[in-house]
Motif scaffolding. Structure first.
Motif, PDB file in Angstrom:
ATOM      1  N   MET A  80       0.737  -1.301  -0.008  1.00 32.28           N
ATOM      2  CA  MET A  80       0.015   0.183  -0.049  1.00 32.28           C
ATOM      3  C   MET A  80       0.937   1.204  -0.024  1.00 32.28           C
ATOM      4  O   MET A  80       2.092   1.436   0.639  1.00 32.28           O
ATOM      5  N   ASN A  81       0.602   2.115  -0.835  1.00 33.25           N
ATOM      6  CA  ASN A  81       1.206   3.590  -0.918  1.00 33.25           C
ATOM      7  C   ASN A  81       0.088   4.408  -0.078  1.00 33.25           C
ATOM      8  O   ASN A  81      -1.033   4.483  -0.385  1.00 33.25           O
ATOM      9  N   LEU A  82       0.734   5.215   0.857  1.00 36.39           N
ATOM     10  CA  LEU A  82      -0.027   5.996   1.803  1.00 36.39           C
ATOM     11  C   LEU A  82      -0.444   7.384   0.955  1.00 36.39           C
ATOM     12  O   LEU A  82      -1.356   7.860   1.632  1.00 36.39           O
ATOM     13  N   THR A  83       0.001   7.760   0.022  1.00 38.59           N
ATOM     14  CA  THR A  83      -0.324   8.814  -0.727  1.00 38.59           C
ATOM     15  C   THR A  83      -2.023   9.037  -0.987  1.00 38.59           C
ATOM     16  O   THR A  83      -2.636   8.019  -1.502  1.00 38.59           O
ATOM     17  N   ASP A  84      -2.688  10.032  -0.462  1.00 34.28           N
ATOM     18  CA  ASP A  84      -3.951  10.414  -0.698  1.00 34.28           C
ATOM     19  C   ASP A  84      -4.748   9.115   0.033  1.00 34.28           C
ATOM     20  O   ASP A  84      -5.970   8.936  -0.224  1.00 34.28           O
ATOM     21  N   ARG A  85      -4.346   8.476   0.945  1.00 32.68           N
ATOM     22  CA  ARG A  85      -5.246   7.436   1.648  1.00 32.68           C
ATOM     23  C   ARG A  85      -5.786   8.192   2.971  1.00 32.68           C
ATOM     24  O   ARG A  85      -5.284   9.024   3.481  1.00 32.68           O
ATOM     25  N   VAL A  86      -6.752   7.363   3.546  1.00 34.42           N
ATOM     26  CA  VAL A  86      -7.644   7.869   4.543  1.00 34.42           C
ATOM     27  C   VAL A  86      -7.202   6.611   5.759  1.00 34.42           C
ATOM     28  O   VAL A  86      -7.610   5.512   5.333  1.00 34.42           O
ATOM     29  N   ALA A  87      -6.740   7.049   6.659  1.00 37.66           N
ATOM     30  CA  ALA A  87      -6.345   5.990   7.649  1.00 37.66           C
ATOM     31  C   ALA A  87      -6.755   6.372   9.104  1.00 37.66           C
ATOM     32  O   ALA A  87      -7.036   7.511   9.402  1.00 37.66           O
ATOM     33  N   VAL A  88      -7.401   5.282   9.860  1.00 43.30           N
ATOM     34  CA  VAL A  88      -7.723   5.509  11.030  1.00 43.30           C
ATOM     35  C   VAL A  88      -6.672   4.669  12.096  1.00 43.30           C
ATOM     36  O   VAL A  88      -6.321   3.697  11.764  1.00 43.30           O
ATOM     37  N   ILE A  89      -6.252   5.325  13.347  1.00 43.99           N
ATOM     38  CA  ILE A  89      -5.492   4.627  14.116  1.00 43.99           C
ATOM     39  C   ILE A  89      -5.789   4.661  15.476  1.00 43.99           C
ATOM     40  O   ILE A  89      -6.193   5.798  16.185  1.00 43.99           O
ATOM     41  N   THR A  90      -5.962   3.677  15.989  1.00 38.95           N
ATOM     42  CA  THR A  90      -6.355   3.595  17.612  1.00 38.95           C
ATOM     43  C   THR A  90      -5.138   3.711  18.605  1.00 38.95           C
ATOM     44  O   THR A  90      -4.085   3.126  18.042  1.00 38.95           O
ATOM     45  N   GLY A  91      -5.383   3.815  19.872  1.00 41.31           N
ATOM     46  CA  GLY A  91      -4.121   4.125  20.358  1.00 41.31           C
ATOM     47  C   GLY A  91      -3.321   5.238  19.836  1.00 41.31           C
ATOM     48  O   GLY A  91      -1.893   5.336  19.976  1.00 41.31           O
ATOM     49  N   GLY A  92      -3.824   6.312  19.394  1.00 39.82           N
ATOM     50  CA  GLY A  92      -3.159   7.172  18.764  1.00 39.82           C
ATOM     51  C   GLY A  92      -2.805   8.326  19.573  1.00 39.82           C
ATOM     52  O   GLY A  92      -1.954   9.361  19.131  1.00 39.82           O
ATOM     53  N   ALA A  93      -2.777   8.333  20.804  1.00 31.65           N
ATOM     54  CA  ALA A  93      -2.323   9.519  21.999  1.00 31.65           C
ATOM     55  C   ALA A  93      -0.901   9.626  22.096  1.00 31.65           C
ATOM     56  O   ALA A  93      -0.372  10.539  22.545  1.00 31.65           O
ATOM     57  N   GLY A  94      -0.223   8.483  21.578  1.00 30.13           N
ATOM     58  CA  GLY A  94       1.358   8.459  21.779  1.00 30.13           C
ATOM     59  C   GLY A  94       2.031   7.153  21.423  1.00 30.13           C
ATOM     60  O   GLY A  94       1.302   6.411  20.638  1.00 30.13           O
ATOM     61  N   GLY A  95       3.221   6.939  21.696  1.00 30.89           N
ATOM     62  CA  GLY A  95       3.976   5.736  21.161  1.00 30.89           C
ATOM     63  C   GLY A  95       3.739   5.459  19.790  1.00 30.89           C
ATOM     64  O   GLY A  95       3.928   6.346  19.019  1.00 30.89           O
TER      65      GLY A  95
END
Length: 263
Positions: free
Chosen positions: A1-16
């Motif tokens: 996967m190329n991240l260009t123009d992608r929509v991503a969701v990340i849980t545990g996103g407050a740090g680390g």
């Protein structure tokens, strides 16, 4: 996967690892990165540092209704989710004597949250015929987190679930990766060391603690190649082979290390 123009969701996103992934995704040209974490204030602070491409949401990953609401809101806002990173995780530092509440929380955060994620995002991904799931499973899911029975058991379950998803949905256009780092300089490791947890001491003694940014770099490379196992610590592959080929010898080595640390 190329991240260009992608929509991503990340849980545990407050740090680390979560915030490091967000920064790297934006640097790779992501169209939007949604950061979700139980600590809503810290998540907003990270999003503000990253810039307007990032959006923060308070989220309890153990609440399936909240996970579905996050997915629905993101799809309404951005039209789709290309990559969902189920990154939230918890350790306990306990053995078989750990209270049921610790076992239950580890199960709900480290395993059921991944199930909730898959239930929420798969319908739209399957309709499009494309999508990517990244589960942070830890090297403990391939080996053993010495001193933490709930973490070991649930991370093995997380890898198993990711494997099942990859086998079941790959031909439908869904990609799945299990991110399995070993020691990472995160609050989880720092808290474990402060509490004297054996597993954290083993990791620190290994001398192989990576920064979250190094894990993010390895993740980008793994996503580009669409590898199922993403191993920021390459040596974990060798450990897993040794464990499979000689489980008795592998356990003997770990017991020796534990005796040394306890002495």
């Amino acid at each position: 996967m190329n991240l260009t123009d992608r929509v991503a969701v990340i849980t545990g996103g407050a740090g680390g690892i979560g915030s490091a992934l967000a920064r790297r995704f934006v640097a790779e040209g992501a169209a939007a990165v949604v950061l979700a974490d139980l600590d809503a204030d810290a998540t907003r602070a990270v999003a503000e540092q990253i810039g307007p491409v990032a959006h923060a949401v308070g989220l309890d990953v153990t609440d399936e209704a909240q996970v579905h609401a996050l997915v629905d809101e993101t799809e309404r806002r951005y039209g789709r989710i290309d990559l969902f990173c189920a990154n939230a995780g918890v350790a306990t530092g306990g053995g078989v004597e750990a209270p049921d509440a610790d076992w239950d929380r580890a199960w709900r955060v480290n395993v059921l949250a991944h199930v909730y994620t898959a239930r929420a995002v798969l319908p739209a991904m399957l309709r499009r015929g494309s999508g990517y799931l990244l589960f942070t499973c830890s090297a403990a899911g391939l080996l053993t987190a010495v001193g933490d029975a709930p973490y070991t058991a649930t991370k093995h379950a997380a890898v198993g679930f990711a494997d099942w998803l990859a086998i079941t949905y790959r031909d439908a256009g869904i990609r799945v990766s299990a991110l399995c780092p070993q020691g990472v300089d995160t609050p989880m490791l720092a808290d474990g060391l402060a509490a004297g947890h054996l597993g954290a001491r083993v990791i620190a003694a290994s001398g192989a603690v990576l920064t979250p940014d190094q894990v993010a770099d390895a993740t980008i490379a793994g996503l580009a190649e669409e590898r199922f196992l993403i191993l920021p610590h390459p040596e974990v592959a060798g450990y897993a082979r040794r464990r499979a080929e000689d489980p008795d010898g592998w356990q003997a080595g770990l017991r020796k290390l534990v005796r040394k640390l306890r002495a």
